[in-house]
Design a protein around this motif. Structure first.
Motif, short mmCIF file in Angstrom:
data_model
loop_
_atom_site.label_atom_id
_atom_site.label_comp_id
_atom_site.label_asym_id
_atom_site.label_seq_id
_atom_site.Cartn_x
_atom_site.Cartn_y
_atom_site.Cartn_z
N GLY A 64 0.84 -1.19 0.00
CA GLY A 64 0.00 0.00 0.00
C GLY A 64 0.88 1.24 0.00
N THR A 65 0.44 2.25 -0.73
CA THR A 65 1.13 3.54 -0.75
C THR A 65 0.03 4.55 -0.50
N ALA A 66 -0.16 4.89 0.76
CA ALA A 66 -1.37 5.60 1.16
C ALA A 66 -1.18 7.10 1.20
N GLU A 67 -1.95 7.79 0.37
CA GLU A 67 -1.91 9.26 0.39
C GLU A 67 -2.52 9.75 1.69
N ASN A 68 -1.97 10.83 2.20
CA ASN A 68 -2.45 11.36 3.47
C ASN A 68 -2.15 12.85 3.52
N PRO A 69 -2.83 13.57 4.42
CA PRO A 69 -2.65 15.03 4.44
C PRO A 69 -1.35 15.49 5.09
N HIS A 70 -0.49 14.53 5.52
CA HIS A 70 0.70 14.92 6.29
C HIS A 70 2.00 14.80 5.52
N GLY A 71 1.93 14.84 4.18
CA GLY A 71 3.17 14.80 3.40
C GLY A 71 3.24 13.58 2.50
N GLU A 72 4.44 13.06 2.35
CA GLU A 72 4.66 11.90 1.47
C GLU A 72 3.72 10.76 1.87
N PRO A 73 3.40 9.86 0.91
CA PRO A 73 2.51 8.74 1.24
C PRO A 73 3.11 7.83 2.32
N HIS A 74 2.23 7.15 3.05
CA HIS A 74 2.66 6.13 4.00
C HIS A 74 2.91 4.83 3.24
N ALA A 75 3.99 4.14 3.59
CA ALA A 75 4.32 2.86 2.94
C ALA A 75 3.78 1.71 3.79
N TRP A 76 3.04 0.81 3.16
CA TRP A 76 2.43 -0.32 3.88
C TRP A 76 2.84 -1.64 3.24
N PHE A 77 2.96 -2.68 4.05
CA PHE A 77 2.88 -4.05 3.56
C PHE A 77 2.15 -4.88 4.61
N VAL A 78 1.18 -5.67 4.15
CA VAL A 78 0.51 -6.62 5.04
C VAL A 78 0.51 -7.98 4.36
N GLY A 79 0.67 -9.04 5.14
CA GLY A 79 0.69 -10.35 4.51
C GLY A 79 0.86 -11.47 5.52
N TYR A 80 1.09 -12.66 5.00
CA TYR A 80 1.27 -13.82 5.88
C TYR A 80 2.10 -14.88 5.18
N ALA A 81 2.57 -15.86 5.94
CA ALA A 81 3.37 -16.94 5.39
C ALA A 81 3.35 -18.10 6.38
N PRO A 82 3.67 -19.33 5.93
CA PRO A 82 3.74 -19.74 4.53
C PRO A 82 2.35 -19.71 3.90
N ALA A 83 2.28 -19.38 2.61
CA ALA A 83 0.99 -19.17 1.97
C ALA A 83 0.10 -20.41 2.05
N GLU A 84 0.72 -21.61 1.93
CA GLU A 84 -0.10 -22.84 1.87
C GLU A 84 -0.50 -23.33 3.27
N ALA A 85 0.26 -22.97 4.29
CA ALA A 85 -0.08 -23.37 5.67
C ALA A 85 0.29 -22.22 6.60
N PRO A 86 -0.53 -21.16 6.61
CA PRO A 86 -0.15 -19.91 7.27
C PRO A 86 0.12 -20.04 8.77
N LYS A 87 1.23 -19.43 9.20
CA LYS A 87 1.59 -19.43 10.62
C LYS A 87 1.59 -18.03 11.21
N VAL A 88 2.13 -17.07 10.45
CA VAL A 88 2.23 -15.70 10.99
C VAL A 88 1.77 -14.66 9.98
N ALA A 89 1.12 -13.62 10.51
CA ALA A 89 0.74 -12.48 9.68
C ALA A 89 1.55 -11.27 10.14
N VAL A 90 1.84 -10.37 9.21
CA VAL A 90 2.60 -9.16 9.56
C VAL A 90 1.92 -7.92 9.00
N ALA A 91 2.18 -6.80 9.65
CA ALA A 91 1.81 -5.50 9.09
C ALA A 91 3.00 -4.58 9.34
N VAL A 92 3.45 -3.91 8.29
CA VAL A 92 4.52 -2.93 8.41
C VAL A 92 4.00 -1.61 7.86
N LEU A 93 4.14 -0.56 8.64
CA LEU A 93 3.67 0.76 8.24
C LEU A 93 4.79 1.77 8.47
#
Ligand code: ZN
Length: 455
Positions: free
Chosen positions: A401-430
């Motif tokens: 995600g590259t989120a536009e916002n009123p406070h300047g440059e866009p916020h950089a996002w990644f959300v996801g999980y792994a392993p895709a076939e047998a998921p163990k952990v999810a992450v969010a980075v902002l």
């Protein structure tokens, strides 16, 4: 009669005995608290602090404990705004404040509840609280955020437990009182925990929710083909895409993060439908076992363009990194939500005195729909915008995600999980105001996922 009367006298006498210190203590504490707090020999604070229980990580190692009358946080800034502080002069904040009812000890009980608590457990010390945090992952998440403003969060998919939630900027709890005046007015808000309390426009990470909702509501099908000309009429203005994607089916649209497709789905779902799906994914209510967490703010109906913009995670909707990690975890479980949690148990000398009920699985959407979104998220990392989140030898599913916002440059996002076939952990980075999510947030997610899977 004589016995009854005598009992009544004794009862009254006991009541007076009990009330007298309460009244006196109330007067002493409430009316003179300012003066008392200002005294350097404030023994009440020292006394109470020495009886405070500790906050522990999931392995039982201390994250907050009292040493010689002072509260210390062994991981320092790594757990800064999350644990908060507990000092005689500044009071309490963060988990130190929210978990006080479980950790506080009583030298002298000041309320009937405290008296009862002291009687029943027969110990003046407060209990310890075991958090779900993994010390190693927490430290790594913190290190990965070096030089950034933002948050990194790891969620255990089978249990819904938060394994790490790091937030920058932070503060050094050992220097809190000395640095207080600076921290208090610092515009980068180092006292705010961003992973569970920070609310941000989710940008394109929200497309996974739009896709799931539109499929589940029958507003699209996985084989529908969209025609992207690079822009569209959103009602009261022209909404621009990041490229001219041409003819794309639904999955391909998520892989390349096509704005035209998901703004169209937003229009079909309308503001009310998007809001219903935010509610369905549990975003509109703060999880009870994540103290201080902020619930998402849904988009407000208004301009004709709101539904289209909200479909791509813009408009005025705001979600925390925890909220987006929760959506990922629900998709990873095949459409089943577990309320995230940060508190594992309350213990006394290693014995459990309280444990929250096991999380109740809740079906949010059909398994087949979750499967469609998951396959698209896998390809988004395998060959799309999330490529930098890849982990050698492990299939990762995710969304940038590259989120536009009123406070300047866009916020950089990644959300996801792994392993895709047998998921163990999810992450969010902002990362606040850091530009492209695929370029900046995804590589951090890769490192976090790799460490979380090898723990
Ligand atoms: Zn497009």
């Amino acid at each position: 009669m004589a016995i009854k009367a005598r009992v009544r006298v004794v009862a009254l006498f006991l009541l007076v005995l009990f009330l007298a210190p309460v009244v006196n203590l109330t007067r002493f504490q409430v009316l003179r608290s300012e003066a008392l707090l200002a005294r350097p020999d404030n023994t009440r604070t020292l006394e109470d602090l020495s009886l405070r229980g500790s906050l522990l990580d999931r392995a039982g190692q201390p994250l907050a404990q009292t040493r010689q009358g002072r509260r210390v946080h062994p991981l320092g800034p790594v757990t800064g705004p999350l644990l908060g502080y507990l000092t005689g002069r500044l009071g309490a904040a963060g988990l130190e404040a929210s978990l006080e009812a479980r950790t506080v000890g009583y030298a002298i009980p000041r309320t009937p509840m405290q008296a009862w608590s002291l009687l029943t457990r027969g110990d003046r010390h407060g209990d310890d609280v075991v958090l779900t945090l993994d010390r190693g992952l927490q430290t790594l998440a913190w290190e990965l955020l070096e030089g950034a403003r933002g948050a990194a969060l790891v969620l255990d998919i089978p249990s819904g437990e938060i394994l790490a939630v790091a937030s920058r900027p932070s503060f050094d709890p050992a220097r809190l009182e000395a640095d207080w005046e600076r921290l208090r007015v610092d515009p980068s808000a180092p006292l705010i925990e961003r992973g569970t309390q920070g609310l941000y426009p989710p940008g394109s990470t929200f497309k996974i929710l739009t896709m799931a909702g539109a499929l589940a509501d029958g507003r699209t099908r996985s084989d529908e083909v969209f025609v992207c000309t690079g822009s569209m009429d959103a009602g009261n203005f022209i909404l621009h895409d990041n490229a001219v994607h041409g003819r794309v089916d639904l999955k391909e649209a998520l892989v390349v993060s096509c704005n035209v497709t998901f703004a169209t789905l937003g229009q079909r779902l309308e503001v009310s439908g998007l809001r219903r799906w935010m509610d369905g994914f549990g975003l509109l209510e703060a999880p009870a076992l994540v103290p201080n967490a902020a619930e998402a703010q849904p988009m407000q109906p208004g301009a004709p363009s709101v539904a289209a913009e909200a479909g791509i995670g813009q408009a005025d909707l705001l979600v925390s990194p925890l909220g987006m990690a929760r959506v990922c975890a629900t998709l990873a479980r095949g459409g089943i939500d577990l309320e995230p949690r940060l508190v594992r148990a309350q213990t006394r000398r290693g014995q459990v005195t309280w444990r929250p009920a096991a999380p109740r699985p809740r079906r949010v959407l059909p398994e087949a729909v979750a499967g469609e979104v998951r396959r698209a998220m896998e390809e988004a990392v395998a060959r799309g915008t999330g490529g930098r989140a890849a982990v050698p030898g492990v299939a990762v599913a995710g969304k940038t995600g590259t989120a536009e916002n009123p406070h300047g440059e866009p916020h950089a996002w990644f959300v996801g999980y792994a392993p895709a076939e047998a998921p163990k952990v999810a992450v969010a980075v902002l990362l606040e105001n850091s530009g492209g999510g695929g370029l900046h947030a995804a590589p951090l997610a890769s490192r976090l996922l790799q460490a979380a899977l090898s723990r």
